[in-house]
Write a protein that holds these residues in place. Structure first.
Motif, PDB file in Angstrom:
ATOM      1  N   GLU A  65       0.795  -1.230   0.000  1.00  0.00           N
ATOM      2  CA  GLU A  65       0.000   0.000   0.000  1.00  0.00           C
ATOM      3  C   GLU A  65       0.827   1.280   0.000  1.00  0.00           C
ATOM      4  N   LYS A  66       1.988   1.215  -0.622  1.00  0.00           N
ATOM      5  CA  LYS A  66       2.819   2.405  -0.784  1.00  0.00           C
ATOM      6  C   LYS A  66       2.903   2.728  -2.273  1.00  0.00           C
ATOM      7  N   GLN A  67       3.413   3.883  -2.591  1.00  0.00           N
ATOM      8  CA  GLN A  67       3.504   4.312  -3.989  1.00  0.00           C
ATOM      9  C   GLN A  67       4.731   3.707  -4.671  1.00  0.00           C
ATOM     10  N   ILE A  68       4.536   3.237  -5.893  1.00  0.00           N
ATOM     11  CA  ILE A  68       5.634   2.771  -6.738  1.00  0.00           C
ATOM     12  C   ILE A  68       5.544   3.527  -8.058  1.00  0.00           C
ATOM     13  N   ILE A  69       6.695   3.961  -8.543  1.00  0.00           N
ATOM     14  CA  ILE A  69       6.777   4.616  -9.845  1.00  0.00           C
ATOM     15  C   ILE A  69       7.380   3.644 -10.839  1.00  0.00           C
ATOM     16  N   VAL A  70       6.695   3.475 -11.957  1.00  0.00           N
ATOM     17  CA  VAL A  70       7.170   2.593 -13.026  1.00  0.00           C
ATOM     18  C   VAL A  70       7.333   3.428 -14.282  1.00  0.00           C
ATOM     19  N   LYS A  71       8.497   3.316 -14.898  1.00  0.00           N
ATOM     20  CA  LYS A  71       8.780   4.059 -16.127  1.00  0.00           C
ATOM     21  C   LYS A  71       8.596   3.118 -17.317  1.00  0.00           C
ATOM     22  N   THR A  72       7.769   3.550 -18.256  1.00  0.00           N
ATOM     23  CA  THR A  72       7.522   2.748 -19.446  1.00  0.00           C
ATOM     24  C   THR A  72       8.583   3.057 -20.490  1.00  0.00           C
ATOM     25  N   SER A  73       8.580   2.283 -21.553  1.00  0.00           N
ATOM     26  CA  SER A  73       9.470   2.543 -22.682  1.00  0.00           C
ATOM     27  C   SER A  73       8.707   2.212 -23.953  1.00  0.00           C
TER      28      SER A  73
ATOM     29  N   ASP B 157       9.373   0.101 -26.082  1.00  0.00           N
ATOM     30  CA  ASP B 157       9.355  -1.357 -26.223  1.00  0.00           C
ATOM     31  C   ASP B 157       8.412  -2.020 -25.238  1.00  0.00           C
ATOM     32  N   SER B 158       8.006  -1.278 -24.218  1.00  0.00           N
ATOM     33  CA  SER B 158       7.196  -1.843 -23.147  1.00  0.00           C
ATOM     34  C   SER B 158       6.136  -0.866 -22.665  1.00  0.00           C
ATOM     35  N   PRO B 159       5.153  -0.523 -23.510  1.00  0.00           N
ATOM     36  CA  PRO B 159       4.096   0.398 -23.072  1.00  0.00           C
ATOM     37  C   PRO B 159       3.134  -0.291 -22.105  1.00  0.00           C
ATOM     38  N   LEU B 160       2.466   0.520 -21.293  1.00  0.00           N
ATOM     39  CA  LEU B 160       1.456   0.011 -20.372  1.00  0.00           C
ATOM     40  C   LEU B 160       0.293  -0.567 -21.162  1.00  0.00           C
ATOM     41  N   PRO B 161      -0.167  -1.783 -20.802  1.00  0.00           N
ATOM     42  CA  PRO B 161      -1.298  -2.350 -21.533  1.00  0.00           C
ATOM     43  C   PRO B 161      -2.579  -1.550 -21.304  1.00  0.00           C
ATOM     44  N   SER B 162      -3.461  -1.571 -22.269  1.00  0.00           N
ATOM     45  CA  SER B 162      -4.760  -0.896 -22.134  1.00  0.00           C
ATOM     46  C   SER B 162      -5.757  -1.883 -21.563  1.00  0.00           C
ATOM     47  N   PRO B 163      -6.732  -1.458 -20.821  1.00  0.00           N
ATOM     48  CA  PRO B 163      -6.932  -0.095 -20.326  1.00  0.00           C
ATOM     49  C   PRO B 163      -5.909   0.226 -19.249  1.00  0.00           C
ATOM     50  N   HIS B 164      -5.722   1.496 -18.958  1.00  0.00           N
ATOM     51  CA  HIS B 164      -4.725   1.941 -18.001  1.00  0.00           C
ATOM     52  C   HIS B 164      -5.268   2.010 -16.575  1.00  0.00           C
ATOM     53  N   THR B 165      -6.125   1.086 -16.219  1.00  0.00           N
ATOM     54  CA  THR B 165      -6.675   1.050 -14.871  1.00  0.00           C
ATOM     55  C   THR B 165      -6.605  -0.364 -14.341  1.00  0.00           C
ATOM     56  N   GLY B 166      -6.948  -0.552 -13.120  1.00  0.00           N
ATOM     57  CA  GLY B 166      -6.957  -1.869 -12.519  1.00  0.00           C
ATOM     58  C   GLY B 166      -5.579  -2.267 -12.035  1.00  0.00           C
TER      59      GLY B 166
ATOM     60  N   SER C 118      15.728   1.002 -10.722  1.00  0.00           N
ATOM     61  CA  SER C 118      16.669   2.102 -10.943  1.00  0.00           C
ATOM     62  C   SER C 118      17.184   2.639  -9.611  1.00  0.00           C
ATOM     63  N   SER C 119      18.230   3.446  -9.679  1.00  0.00           N
ATOM     64  CA  SER C 119      18.817   4.001  -8.459  1.00  0.00           C
ATOM     65  C   SER C 119      17.851   4.899  -7.692  1.00  0.00           C
ATOM     66  N   ASP C 120      16.846   5.458  -8.385  1.00  0.00           N
ATOM     67  CA  ASP C 120      15.852   6.278  -7.693  1.00  0.00           C
ATOM     68  C   ASP C 120      14.691   5.445  -7.140  1.00  0.00           C
ATOM     69  N   LYS C 121      14.859   4.132  -7.119  1.00  0.00           N
ATOM     70  CA  LYS C 121      13.885   3.161  -6.577  1.00  0.00           C
ATOM     71  C   LYS C 121      12.631   3.027  -7.431  1.00  0.00           C
ATOM     72  N   SER C 122      12.689   3.512  -8.672  1.00  0.00           N
ATOM     73  CA  SER C 122      11.588   3.273  -9.598  1.00  0.00           C
ATOM     74  C   SER C 122      11.906   1.983 -10.361  1.00  0.00           C
ATOM     75  N   ILE C 123      10.934   1.496 -11.117  1.00  0.00           N
ATOM     76  CA  ILE C 123      11.135   0.290 -11.924  1.00  0.00           C
ATOM     77  C   ILE C 123      11.060   0.683 -13.389  1.00  0.00           C
ATOM     78  N   LYS C 124      12.051   0.282 -14.169  1.00  0.00           N
ATOM     79  CA  LYS C 124      12.010   0.483 -15.618  1.00  0.00           C
ATOM     80  C   LYS C 124      11.382  -0.771 -16.213  1.00  0.00           C
ATOM     81  N   ALA C 125      10.164  -0.634 -16.714  1.00  0.00           N
ATOM     82  CA  ALA C 125       9.373  -1.784 -17.156  1.00  0.00           C
ATOM     83  C   ALA C 125       9.964  -2.469 -18.375  1.00  0.00           C
ATOM     84  N   GLU C 126       9.956  -3.789 -18.329  1.00  0.00           N
ATOM     85  CA  GLU C 126      10.311  -4.619 -19.470  1.00  0.00           C
ATOM     86  C   GLU C 126       9.095  -5.351 -20.011  1.00  0.00           C
ATOM     87  N   LEU C 127       8.190  -5.725 -19.089  1.00  0.00           N
ATOM     88  CA  LEU C 127       7.034  -6.543 -19.453  1.00  0.00           C
ATOM     89  C   LEU C 127       5.877  -6.216 -18.516  1.00  0.00           C
ATOM     90  N   TRP C 128       4.684  -6.113 -19.091  1.00  0.00           N
ATOM     91  CA  TRP C 128       3.460  -5.859 -18.327  1.00  0.00           C
ATOM     92  C   TRP C 128       2.482  -7.001 -18.566  1.00  0.00           C
TER      93      TRP C 128
END
Length: 110
Positions: A44-52, A54-63, A72-82
């Motif tokens: 229940e904490k916030q996570i930041i995920v960076k898309t690319s 090659d790896s866009p967020l699947p639609s719909p963008h909810t749920g 990453s060093s800033d504690k975000s995740i660089k997405a490879e697969l969704w």
């Protein structure tokens, strides 16, 4: 970067210990601008995920979505697969899975 090894199950509290490693988690998508996704983690904490491209967020963008990527060093995740997990998932159980997979039963998961 550790992109060839198995992905470790994580929640937000485990991210600082996984910088440069491949991880997997489930998030509840709170908002997305197409490049950055803000989600609620299993603990229940916030996570930041960076898309690319090659790896866009699947639609719909909810749920709920599972994301596999590199921390990453800033504690975000660089997405490879969704993977879209739909509108419902038991986040408490996933949180417990993260704790087991990084604790006493770690040897069973990697």
């Amino acid at each position: 970067m550790d992109s060839l090894s198995p992905a470790v199950f994580v929640n937000s509290e485990l991210l600082p210990f996984c910088v440069g490693r491949r991880v997997r988690t489930v998030i509840q998508v709170m908002r997305s601008d197409g490049v950055v996704v803000i989600g609620k983690s299993p603990d229940e904490k916030q996570i930041i995920v960076k898309t690319s491209p090659d790896s866009p967020l699947p639609s719909p963008h909810t749920g709920f979505v599972e994301v596999i990527g590199i921390v990453s060093s800033d504690k975000s995740i660089k997405a490879e697969l969704w993977t879209n997990f739909g509108d419902e998932i038991d986040m408490f159980s996933y949180h417990k899975l993260c704790q087991l997979a990084n604790g006493e039963f770690k040897h069973l998961f990697l």
